[in-house]
Design a protein around this motif. Sequence first.
Motif, mmCIF file in Angstrom:
data_model
loop_
_atom_site.group_PDB
_atom_site.id
_atom_site.type_symbol
_atom_site.label_atom_id
_atom_site.label_comp_id
_atom_site.label_asym_id
_atom_site.label_seq_id
_atom_site.Cartn_x
_atom_site.Cartn_y
_atom_site.Cartn_z
ATOM 1 N N VAL A 207 0.838 -1.196 0.000
ATOM 2 C CA VAL A 207 0.000 0.000 0.000
ATOM 3 C C VAL A 207 0.874 1.248 0.000
ATOM 4 O O VAL A 207 1.992 1.245 0.518
ATOM 5 N N ASP A 208 0.372 2.317 -0.604
ATOM 6 C CA ASP A 208 1.032 3.617 -0.561
ATOM 7 C C ASP A 208 0.550 4.387 0.660
ATOM 8 O O ASP A 208 -0.636 4.342 1.005
ATOM 9 N N GLY A 209 1.456 5.117 1.279
ATOM 10 C CA GLY A 209 1.050 5.926 2.409
ATOM 11 C C GLY A 209 2.238 6.535 3.116
ATOM 12 O O GLY A 209 3.394 6.177 2.850
ATOM 13 N N PRO A 210 2.000 7.441 4.036
ATOM 14 C CA PRO A 210 3.098 8.078 4.780
ATOM 15 C C PRO A 210 3.797 7.069 5.680
ATOM 16 O O PRO A 210 3.145 6.259 6.341
ATOM 17 N N ASP A 211 5.135 7.130 5.711
ATOM 18 C CA ASP A 211 5.864 6.140 6.503
ATOM 19 C C ASP A 211 5.768 6.401 8.006
ATOM 20 O O ASP A 211 6.343 5.650 8.800
ATOM 21 N N THR A 212 5.045 7.424 8.387
ATOM 22 C CA THR A 212 4.740 7.629 9.803
ATOM 23 C C THR A 212 3.550 6.793 10.245
ATOM 24 O O THR A 212 3.235 6.731 11.434
ATOM 25 N N GLN A 213 2.901 6.139 9.262
ATOM 26 C CA GLN A 213 1.704 5.355 9.575
ATOM 27 C C GLN A 213 1.663 4.025 8.835
ATOM 28 O O GLN A 213 1.041 3.073 9.300
ATOM 29 N N VAL A 214 2.335 3.941 7.691
ATOM 30 C CA VAL A 214 2.199 2.785 6.800
ATOM 31 C C VAL A 214 3.564 2.169 6.516
ATOM 32 O O VAL A 214 4.554 2.887 6.336
ATOM 33 N N GLU A 215 3.599 0.843 6.450
ATOM 34 C CA GLU A 215 4.822 0.142 6.057
ATOM 35 C C GLU A 215 4.462 -1.122 5.302
ATOM 36 O O GLU A 215 3.418 -1.740 5.535
ATOM 37 N N GLN A 251 12.137 -2.583 12.087
ATOM 38 C CA GLN A 251 13.582 -2.655 11.934
ATOM 39 C C GLN A 251 14.046 -4.004 12.479
ATOM 40 O O GLN A 251 14.040 -4.217 13.696
ATOM 41 N N PRO A 252 14.406 -4.948 11.595
ATOM 42 C CA PRO A 252 14.831 -6.271 12.078
ATOM 43 C C PRO A 252 16.068 -6.166 12.948
ATOM 44 O O PRO A 252 17.012 -5.430 12.636
ATOM 45 N N ALA A 253 16.062 -6.896 14.057
ATOM 46 C CA ALA A 253 17.177 -6.832 14.995
ATOM 47 C C ALA A 253 17.391 -8.193 15.630
ATOM 48 O O ALA A 253 16.508 -9.059 15.630
ATOM 49 N N GLY A 254 18.578 -8.389 16.181
ATOM 50 C CA GLY A 254 18.896 -9.622 16.884
ATOM 51 C C GLY A 254 18.989 -10.821 15.953
ATOM 52 O O GLY A 254 19.107 -10.690 14.727
ATOM 53 N N LEU A 255 18.922 -12.016 16.544
ATOM 54 C CA LEU A 255 19.008 -13.241 15.766
ATOM 55 C C LEU A 255 17.862 -13.376 14.771
ATOM 56 O O LEU A 255 18.085 -13.698 13.598
ATOM 57 N N PRO A 256 16.603 -13.110 15.188
ATOM 58 C CA PRO A 256 15.520 -13.151 14.200
ATOM 59 C C PRO A 256 15.731 -12.150 13.079
ATOM 60 O O PRO A 256 15.410 -12.423 11.915
ATOM 61 N N GLY A 257 16.292 -10.980 13.399
ATOM 62 C CA GLY A 257 16.555 -9.982 12.372
ATOM 63 C C GLY A 257 17.601 -10.438 11.384
ATOM 64 O O GLY A 257 17.494 -10.176 10.176
ATOM 65 N N MET A 258 18.621 -11.136 11.863
ATOM 66 C CA MET A 258 19.643 -11.671 10.963
ATOM 67 C C MET A 258 19.035 -12.689 10.013
ATOM 68 O O MET A 258 19.335 -12.705 8.813
ATOM 69 N N ALA A 259 18.182 -13.565 10.556
ATOM 70 C CA ALA A 259 17.517 -14.561 9.709
ATOM 71 C C ALA A 259 16.606 -13.875 8.702
ATOM 72 O O ALA A 259 16.534 -14.281 7.537
ATOM 73 N N TYR A 260 15.921 -12.824 9.147
ATOM 74 C CA TYR A 260 15.037 -12.086 8.242
ATOM 75 C C TYR A 260 15.815 -11.525 7.060
ATOM 76 O O TYR A 260 15.427 -11.673 5.900
ATOM 77 N N LYS A 261 16.931 -10.862 7.342
ATOM 78 C CA LYS A 261 17.726 -10.261 6.272
ATOM 79 C C LYS A 261 18.269 -11.318 5.320
ATOM 80 O O LYS A 261 18.319 -11.116 4.099
ATOM 81 N N LEU A 262 18.687 -12.434 5.868
ATOM 82 C CA LEU A 262 19.233 -13.505 5.036
ATOM 83 C C LEU A 262 18.188 -14.081 4.099
ATOM 84 O O LEU A 262 18.436 -14.303 2.907
ATOM 85 N N LEU A 263 16.983 -14.306 4.605
ATOM 86 C CA LEU A 263 15.948 -14.974 3.825
ATOM 87 C C LEU A 263 15.208 -14.043 2.864
ATOM 88 O O LEU A 263 14.650 -14.498 1.869
ATOM 89 N N THR A 264 15.208 -12.747 3.165
ATOM 90 C CA THR A 264 14.524 -11.821 2.258
ATOM 91 C C THR A 264 15.500 -11.120 1.326
ATOM 92 O O THR A 264 15.074 -10.431 0.394
ATOM 93 N N HIS A 265 16.811 -11.272 1.579
ATOM 94 C CA HIS A 265 17.859 -10.638 0.763
ATOM 95 C C HIS A 265 17.724 -9.123 0.766
ATOM 96 O O HIS A 265 18.146 -8.451 -0.161
ATOM 97 N N ASP A 266 17.098 -8.591 1.813
ATOM 98 C CA ASP A 266 16.859 -7.155 1.842
ATOM 99 C C ASP A 266 16.552 -6.747 3.269
ATOM 100 O O ASP A 266 15.574 -7.201 3.843
ATOM 101 N N ALA A 267 17.381 -5.889 3.828
ATOM 102 C CA ALA A 267 17.153 -5.461 5.211
ATOM 103 C C ALA A 267 16.082 -4.414 5.318
ATOM 104 O O ALA A 267 15.623 -4.100 6.405
ATOM 105 N N LEU A 268 15.671 -3.845 4.192
ATOM 106 C CA LEU A 268 14.656 -2.784 4.226
ATOM 107 C C LEU A 268 13.300 -3.339 3.894
ATOM 108 O O LEU A 268 13.126 -4.039 2.894
ATOM 109 N N PRO A 269 12.271 -3.063 4.707
ATOM 110 C CA PRO A 269 10.929 -3.624 4.514
ATOM 111 C C PRO A 269 10.113 -2.894 3.466
ATOM 112 O O PRO A 269 9.042 -2.387 3.729
ATOM 113 N N VAL A 270 10.633 -2.798 2.241
ATOM 114 C CA VAL A 270 9.865 -2.143 1.174
ATOM 115 C C VAL A 270 9.934 -2.990 -0.080
ATOM 116 O O VAL A 270 10.773 -3.865 -0.213
#
Length: 270
Positions: A207-215, A251-270
């Motif tokens: 969805v499109d929207g302001p990043d103060t409310q939407v992600e 913002q992915p962080a910790g061990l789950p965050g590391m796994a998230y970045k590895l599996l999505t190939h992208d640390a940014l949620p966009v």
Amino acid sequence: MATRHPHRGAPHTWHSLIEWRALLEMAMLPMAWPLLATAQPGDGHPVLLLPGFMADEGTLVALKLFLRGRGYDVQTWGLGRNIGFQRRHAEALEKKIRYLHHKTGRKVSLVGWSLGGVFSMYGALQASECVRQVITLGSPISVDPEGSRSPPLVKALYRMIAHPMGPEVHVMQPRAKRLREHQLPPVPISALYSISDGVVPPQEATVDGPDTQVENIRVAGSHTGLGFNAMVMCVVADRLALPEGQWRPFQPAGLPGMAYKLLTHDALPV
């Protein structure tokens, strides 16, 4: 600004053909449970889970057990099988949201899987003063005027079960006008999507929207396995744990965050 995924057209045929991989995601969930148990505990506020098309509360059992274990007051919509964007279900959902808010004295977080996410957006528009946030899981919340680009088999199933003229008829209901016009409820929205979703293409699940409310948060997995996906559960727990009124983008962080970045190939949620 949060922006929709740039994908165009229907899901890749290969992704649709391997939707059966949801069974593997279910089978792997017990192995991920020790990691899920480290997720941040919640504050006990009510969380309402909504199933996808042709699904009922039984499909939400893993998510329900996990979130209850994190300390939330988890409820399911209680309307039986989701057979399309029906008027009676839409009206009953609004009443349920208002009832939970009145009963607990706290705002309700809505978590909707697939078509359940469309209901969540509708409920948040109708009763925004009762809603804390909306989290959608592979939901077609941004369908363009030319209609859904889901696979023909999915559309045919909707016509057979819900309405012979397809989902566009339900979206054209007067009560769905704000959904049709892509109006956003005035609450935080986290749209989880997978680029390998074989049912709902990523441009419709974002969805499109302001990043103060939407992600828009990319996850790895199938469409039919999102409710049993350990990564999805970690992200949902992270979003629900935010203090009311202090929402911020994921913002992915910790061990789950590391796994998230590895599996999505992208640390940014966009």
